[in-house]
Design a protein around this motif. Structure first.
Motif, PDB file in Angstrom:
ATOM      1  N   ALA A  41       0.816  -1.211   0.000  1.00 39.61           N
ATOM      2  CA  ALA A  41       0.000   0.000   0.000  1.00 39.61           C
ATOM      3  C   ALA A  41       0.845   1.254   0.000  1.00 39.61           C
ATOM      4  N   LEU A  42       2.106   1.152   0.463  1.00 43.65           N
ATOM      5  CA  LEU A  42       2.981   2.318   0.517  1.00 43.65           C
ATOM      6  C   LEU A  42       3.905   2.381  -0.684  1.00 43.65           C
ATOM      7  N   SER A  43       3.549   1.657  -1.754  1.00 41.78           N
ATOM      8  CA  SER A  43       4.372   1.700  -2.952  1.00 41.78           C
ATOM      9  C   SER A  43       4.592   3.130  -3.404  1.00 41.78           C
ATOM     10  N   SER A  84      -8.778  11.180  -5.222  1.00 43.07           N
ATOM     11  CA  SER A  84      -9.394  10.742  -6.478  1.00 43.07           C
ATOM     12  C   SER A  84      -8.528   9.749  -7.214  1.00 43.07           C
ATOM     13  N   GLY A  85      -7.319   9.473  -6.676  1.00 40.01           N
ATOM     14  CA  GLY A  85      -6.414   8.547  -7.344  1.00 40.01           C
ATOM     15  C   GLY A  85      -5.447   9.234  -8.268  1.00 40.01           C
ATOM     16  N   PHE A 130      -6.279   0.458 -13.092  1.00 33.26           N
ATOM     17  CA  PHE A 130      -5.877  -0.938 -12.894  1.00 33.26           C
ATOM     18  C   PHE A 130      -4.921  -1.064 -11.720  1.00 33.26           C
ATOM     19  N   THR A 131      -3.925  -0.183 -11.642  1.00 33.66           N
ATOM     20  CA  THR A 131      -2.869  -0.334 -10.643  1.00 33.66           C
ATOM     21  C   THR A 131      -3.381  -0.123  -9.229  1.00 33.66           C
ATOM     22  N   LEU A 179      -3.160  -3.117  -6.425  1.00 35.50           N
ATOM     23  CA  LEU A 179      -2.478  -2.969  -5.142  1.00 35.50           C
ATOM     24  C   LEU A 179      -3.451  -2.919  -3.965  1.00 35.50           C
ATOM     25  N   GLY A 180      -4.748  -3.037  -4.246  1.00 29.62           N
ATOM     26  CA  GLY A 180      -5.712  -2.995  -3.174  1.00 29.62           C
ATOM     27  C   GLY A 180      -5.917  -1.612  -2.604  1.00 29.62           C
ATOM     28  N   TYR A 181      -5.592  -0.579  -3.359  1.00 25.70           N
ATOM     29  CA  TYR A 181      -5.704   0.803  -2.901  1.00 25.70           C
ATOM     30  C   TYR A 181      -7.060   1.350  -3.307  1.00 25.70           C
ATOM     31  N   ARG A 182      -7.839   1.820  -2.366  1.00 27.76           N
ATOM     32  CA  ARG A 182      -9.190   2.289  -2.664  1.00 27.76           C
ATOM     33  C   ARG A 182      -9.272   3.780  -2.377  1.00 27.76           C
TER      34      ARG A 182
END
Length: 579
Positions: A5-7, A16-17, A93-94, A98-101
């Motif tokens: 998650a900390l990538s 908003s991503g 997609f990324t 990575l499970g980032y919401r």
């Protein structure tokens, strides 16, 4: 996935991503800061559809390593292209990968600068050729372009797939041959690639760096799919002494399932009590084999096929079977060999260069493509096991995914390539095609390796267009082999104008074959440039012809022999009669 998650890829995303400092465009550095170089990783097929097996599984594993351990000095940016658009950042997609919401990020167009690297990790044979101009533009801007090559099997074993797959694979190879570097997944694939470049890289004017890195594997990787069916079945076997043999992989013609089943049928008929376990989904051209497996008299007893197996099923099979059979006729790598070795499962593999490269002395090998040869190898392995002499796989070297990706990056980022291919243009050569090239498939032959074989059928063997030619004098050379009954032969024709105008012809008979494999030389002349030049070679019931190569050359200045004079006269007569 929480560990990633900390990538750094996500460190600058707002709610908003988007990257908060750049509005989603990762190219403009903050004031006073130098923008890191980008490693643009193509995931075009993975974004479209994740089959979770084969190449997509490799791409996922490599991507996890790249995103969790970004190479120093680079920011990893997954990207993708489509049939209707160029390359975009794969932000949506990324973040999901990575499970980032954090909402729906924006997939902005890719923006590049000198020093960036584009890595074609995924395999998308239809999209990549459409982006050829983009790659050329990036290279002019100082971006290094490299691609991963998993195999050349659709070209060197076209009979194992559909003509459309071979066609698109050929176009894909012709596109990526213009890259700065090509990274194979084995030394064997790199050697195939070098041979292909030597044969078909004539139009290239730049050198291509070549490298290879074996794929990785990890014990304890989280399972993506679960099923307890196989585990329950295998639990019942733990008390018996019947040897169980395992095959892993999609059911395809080149995987050797038919030969293996034939071998076990011979062994069962001879009284040998042994099990064959197959784990793999049905693939192409296997309808008859699938029906045979499902309706077999031994199914559920000594023959088990798990066509919807989960990772738990696969793990149970590796743990409870006694030997892996790797019967593929060809492979780019052979990941099941690694998976078996990791679990101490002995291996019986076809004697292929790539399997020798992967397993070395830590596996037993067999040759031959018939049931008898494999049945004998299975019996021999059982005897060696009883004596404690079977090759053991525990010391077989293999890489973790972290080690594998590190070796890949040695080539992709650090320039530690293993070879350099340099173009050596052949004087006068314009184009070259393997006989089995789908662009020249007349429909009346059988594709066997790189050849097209007539099998004594009076049908078009080779038929297709060459492409564009300028005005001038040319010669088509057909190479191959031919056996003739009596005075039989076949005819080769060169046309234009949708077959209405004959440009050249040759009668191929036993008497005109040359020692170097040349079956025919067909000279012809064009007064104007044309893009509709066609070749047609029609088989004969009295002739067994195999075409291995078709070449187009600028005609050499030389006196015409009697055969060429006769062909020229016949051509003029044909055009006069059809005018």
């Amino acid at each position: 996935m929480c560990a990633f998650a900390l990538s750094p890829l996500l460190a600058g995303l707002d709610a908003s991503g988007r990257r908060a400092a750049t509005g989603g465009r990762s190219m403009k550095p903050e004031a006073g800061k130098i923008r890191p170089r980008q490693l643009l990783v193509d995931v075009s097929e993975l974004v479209r559809f994740d089959k979770k097996t084969g190449i997509p599984r490799v791409v996922r594993s490599v991507l996890v390593e790249l995103l969790s351990n970004e190479p120093e000095g680079y920011r990893v940016e997954p990207v993708y292209a489509g049939t209707s658009h160029g390359y975009l950042y794969a932000r949506r997609f990324t973040t999901g990968f990575l499970g980032y919401r954090s909402g729906a990020p924006c997939d902005d167009p890719v923006d590049v600068a000198a020093g960036d690297v584009f890595w074609g990790l995924d395999w998308q044979a239809q999209i990549v050729p459409q982006q050829r101009d983009q790659f050329v533009s990036w290279q002019r801007d100082g971006v290094r372009v490299v691609f991963t090559v998993y195999d050349l099997l659709p070209l060197i074993m076209p009979e194992s797939t559909f003509p459309a797959v071979s066609y698109h694979h050929a176009r894909w190879l012709e596109t990526i041959a213009r890259a700065d570097g090509l990274l194979a997944i084995s030394r064997s694939v790199m050697n195939d690639l070098r041979e292909w470049l030597t044969l078909f890289g004539g139009p290239l004017t730049h050198e291509v760096k070549l490298g290879w890195a074996h794929l990785g594997a990890d014990l304890g990787t989280p399972l993506s799919s679960r099923s307890r069916g196989a585990d329950i079945v295998f639990h019942e076997w733990t008390t018996d002494s019947i040897p169980s043999f395992l095959m892993v992989g999609t059911i395809e013609p080149r995987k050797g399932h038919a030969q293996t089943l034939d071998a076990f049928e011979r062994l069962w008929a001879a009284g040998l009590d042994a099990r064959l376990v197959i784990i793999g989904k049905p693939g192409w051209k296997t309808e008859a084999l699938a029906q045979r497996l499902r309706g077999h008299a031994e199914v559920g007893r000594r023959l088990l096929w798990f066509d919807c197996a989960g990772d738990d099923d696969l793990e149970a099979a590796y743990q409870n079977c006694n030997c892996l059979i790797a019967a593929s006729l060809n492979e780019g790598f052979g990941l099941p060999l690694i998976e078996a070795a990791m679990r101490g499962l002995p291996i019986l593999a076809r004697d292929l260069p790539v399997f020798r490269e992967v397993a070395g002395e830590h596996a037993a090998y067999f040759s031959g493509d018939d049931a008898e040869s494999l049945a004998a190898a299975i019996c021999s392995w059982i005897d060696c096991r009883a004596a404690g002499d079977e090759p053991r796989p525990e010391r077989m070297p293999w890489l973790t995914w972290s080690e594998s990706v590190r070796k890949m990056l040695d080539c992709v980022l650090h320039g530690q390539w293993h070879d350099i291919w340099r173009p050596q243009p052949e004087s006068g050569l314009i184009a070259r095609f393997w006989g089995s090239d789908p662009r020249l498939d007349g429909g009346g032959g059988v594709r066997v390796g790189t050849r097209i074989v007539g099998n004594r059928r009076a049908e078009p063997l080779v038929a297709g267009r060459f492409g564009s030619l300028s005005a001038g004098a040319f010669e088509v050379i057909i190479l191959g082999e031919m056996e003739v009954d009596g005075t039989g032969g076949v005819e080769a024709l060169i046309f234009c104008c949708s077959g209405e105008k004959l440009l050249g012809r040759a009668r191929i008979t036993a008497s005109v074959q040359e020692k170097n494999g040349v079956l025919a030389r067909i000279p012809f002349h064009l007064d104007t440039a044309r893009n509709d030049i066609e070749i047609r070679v029609t088989g004969s019931q009295h002739t067994n012809i195999s075409v291995g190569m078709v070449e187009i050359h600028m005609a050499k200045i030389r006196s015409l022999g009697s055969e060429a004079v006769a062909n020229t006269a016949a051509t003029a007569k044909y055009n006069s009669a059809t005018a």
